[in-house]
Scaffold this active site. Structure first.
Site, PDB file in Angstrom:
ATOM      1  N   ASN A   1       0.838  -1.207   0.000  1.00 18.27           N
ATOM      2  CA  ASN A   1       0.000   0.000   0.000  1.00 18.27           C
ATOM      3  C   ASN A   1       0.867   1.248   0.000  1.00 18.27           C
ATOM      4  O   ASN A   1       1.948   1.270   0.568  1.00 18.27           O
ATOM      5  CB  ASN A   1      -0.987  -0.005   1.172  1.00 18.27           C
TER       6      ASN A   1
ATOM      7  N   PHE B   1      -1.524   8.175   4.378  1.00 19.79           N
ATOM      8  CA  PHE B   1      -2.315   8.772   5.470  1.00 19.79           C
ATOM      9  C   PHE B   1      -3.579   9.454   4.970  1.00 19.79           C
ATOM     10  O   PHE B   1      -3.885  10.586   5.341  1.00 19.79           O
ATOM     11  CB  PHE B   1      -1.489   9.800   6.260  1.00 19.79           C
TER      12      PHE B   1
ATOM     13  N   SER C   1       5.470   5.164   8.730  1.00 20.08           N
ATOM     14  CA  SER C   1       4.845   4.938   7.423  1.00 20.08           C
ATOM     15  C   SER C   1       5.851   5.305   6.339  1.00 20.08           C
ATOM     16  O   SER C   1       6.463   6.377   6.391  1.00 20.08           O
ATOM     17  CB  SER C   1       3.599   5.802   7.265  1.00 20.08           C
TER      18      SER C   1
ATOM     19  N   ASN D   1       5.035   6.045   3.402  1.00 19.21           N
ATOM     20  CA  ASN D   1       4.321   6.734   2.331  1.00 19.21           C
ATOM     21  C   ASN D   1       4.167   8.236   2.524  1.00 19.21           C
ATOM     22  O   ASN D   1       3.500   8.897   1.741  1.00 19.21           O
ATOM     23  CB  ASN D   1       2.938   6.090   2.153  1.00 19.21           C
ATOM     24  N   THR D   2       4.737   8.781   3.600  1.00 18.17           N
ATOM     25  CA  THR D   2       4.789  10.232   3.779  1.00 18.17           C
ATOM     26  C   THR D   2       6.258  10.612   3.718  1.00 18.17           C
ATOM     27  O   THR D   2       7.031  10.235   4.611  1.00 18.17           O
ATOM     28  CB  THR D   2       4.159  10.645   5.136  1.00 18.17           C
TER      29      THR D   2
ATOM     30  N   LYS E   1       5.622   3.507  17.176  1.00 15.27           N
ATOM     31  CA  LYS E   1       5.578   2.462  16.130  1.00 15.27           C
ATOM     32  C   LYS E   1       6.722   2.672  15.150  1.00 15.27           C
ATOM     33  O   LYS E   1       6.826   3.732  14.529  1.00 15.27           O
ATOM     34  CB  LYS E   1       4.233   2.499  15.404  1.00 15.27           C
TER      35      LYS E   1
ATOM     36  N   ASN F   1       5.845  -1.460  11.351  1.00  8.64           N
ATOM     37  CA  ASN F   1       5.049  -1.011  10.213  1.00  8.64           C
ATOM     38  C   ASN F   1       5.429  -1.839   8.979  1.00  8.64           C
ATOM     39  O   ASN F   1       6.148  -2.833   9.108  1.00  8.64           O
ATOM     40  CB  ASN F   1       5.303   0.491   9.978  1.00  8.64           C
TER      41      ASN F   1
END
Ligand SMILES: Cc1cc2nc3c(=O)[nH]c(=O)nc-3n(C[C@H](O)[C@H](O)[C@H](O)COP(=O)(O)O)c2cc1C
Length: 366
Positions: free
Chosen positions: A111, A115, A175, A177-178, A217, A246
């Site tokens: 994925n 966010f 994450s 993805n940021t 996390k 994660n």
């Protein structure tokens, strides 16, 4: 029901694009279409850690219920706890679609959502509207907006905003993805971040509020030296525990090479080994009393028990739920109860760390 989901429900959902299927699952949970299953009430499975009590050690991981729409429906599936979010102060769209990819042969997902969420206000309203039902801890996973000028302030605001409705907090700096978010894992940034969120809690405690544990996390894509620094910073702060881990940027263990080239974080079975090794290495660095939550590729009682023996007090899962369906928490807790019984120990807690040394001695896959 198991048969129904495996053979019909899963086929239907898997015929849809993953994000549409996810939306449908949330709607089914909201409308009560998914039958409630009784949480396993076995004294062997009760976990007391970080000042909280869990009926069993199996939780829903962050990302499934980003906007706090179905926390109680998830608990009603037999999970011992659930974590809503990641929530950011302002609503944001996330990355362009498609941004979730199934790697069905590998029981994995990639994925790159970034966010996507409806912001603090919407999640707060939902959590306030929950009423008095309290079937298990509900954590709030807080993050920072992509365009934020002060990311640490975003995390702090998350603690302040949700303090009265969260049973615990997760500070998610992992994450992939940021852009730049994982830089918060570096020692200097991490020290500032942890101080800021703990100060926010201290202010609430001074005002007479209850204690709420805060967990950090982390990513599984870290070197031994990074783990040294994170453990040292965490232990010298007032943080209560670490969630490992994660999703990974690695594509090791993925057989479905056509999809492996999609950018984003990989979760599910191929993440199991890496995240369990990092978990055990973190257990070695933080000692036996620290709270650790193991996440990554848990989709059976055996996998959950392996995480616990590697050093986890609690486990969480997401991708396993997508592949195995709504009875998974119940199946895992039933299996875990039998595993504890067979071990001759009194409680699941007695298994924590049995195999830490073995797992921690393995190199983190490159
Ligand atoms: C579609 C998807 C969205 C996710 N969103 C979040 C998120 O918003 N915040 C977060 O901390 N983790 C998020 N995660 C990561 C999961 O919480 C978990 O750490 C990871 O998927 C590994 O567990 P699993 O192998 O059981 O899925 C997401 C995972 C997936 C698959």
């Amino acid at each position: 029901m198991d048969f129904l989901y495996q053979d019909i429900g899963r086929k239907l959902l898997f015929a849809l694009d993953p994000e549409t299927a996810h939306g449908l699952s949330l709607r089914a949970l909201k409308s009560g279409l998914v039958p409630r299953t009784k949480a396993r009430r076995a004294s062997r499975l009760v976990v007391r850690t970080a000042g909280l009590v869990f009926a069993n050690p199996v939780g829903m991981a962050a990302g499934f219920d980003k906007n706090a729409e179905v926390p109680d429906a998830i608990l009603d599936l037999g999970f011992g706890f659930t974590e809503v979010g990641t929530v950011t102060p302002h609503a944001q769209e996330g990355n362009p679609k498609p941004r979730i990819f199934r790697l069905a042969d590998d029981h994995a997902i990639i994925n790159r959502l970034g966010f996507n969420n409806k912001g603090h206000k919407a999640a707060l309203a939902r959590l306030k509207g929950r009423g008095r039902r309290r079937h298990g801890p509900v954590g709030v996973n807080v993050g920072a907006n992509k365009d934020s000028a002060d990311r640490i302030a975003d995390y702090r605001l998350g603690i302040e905003t949700f303090y009265d409705v969260a049973d615990y907090f997760t500070v998610n700096i992992s994450s992939p993805n940021t852009p730049g978010l994982r830089d918060l894992q570096s020692r200097e940034n991490l020290g500032l971040l942890l101080k800021s969120v703990c100060d926010a809690r201290a202010a609430r405690l001074d005002a007479g509020a209850h204690y709420r544990p805060i967990f950090l996390k982390i990513a599984p894509d870290l070197a031994e030296s990074d783990l040294d620094e994170i453990a040292a910073e965490t232990l010298s702060s007032s943080i209560d525990g670490v969630i490992v881990s994660n999703t990974t940027l690695s594509r090791k263990g993925v057989s479905q090479t056509s999809r492996a080239s999609e950018s984003g974080g990989l979760s599910g079975r191929p993440l199991f080994e890496r995240s369990t090794i990092v978990l055990a290495k973190m257990r070695e660095r933080t000692g036996s009393e620290f709270t650790l939550i193991g996440v990554g590729g848990v989709d059976s009682a055996e996998a959950a028990a392996t995480k616990i023996r590697a050093g986890a007090n609690l486990v969480q899962l997401y991708t396993g739920f997508v592949y195995q369906g709504p009875l998974l928490a119940q199946q895992i807790t039933k299996g875990l109860d039998q595993i504890v019984k067979r071990s001759g120990r009194a409680s699941i807690h007695d298994l924590v760390g049995d195999d830490t040394r073995d797992w921690a001695s393995r190199p983190i896959p490159v």
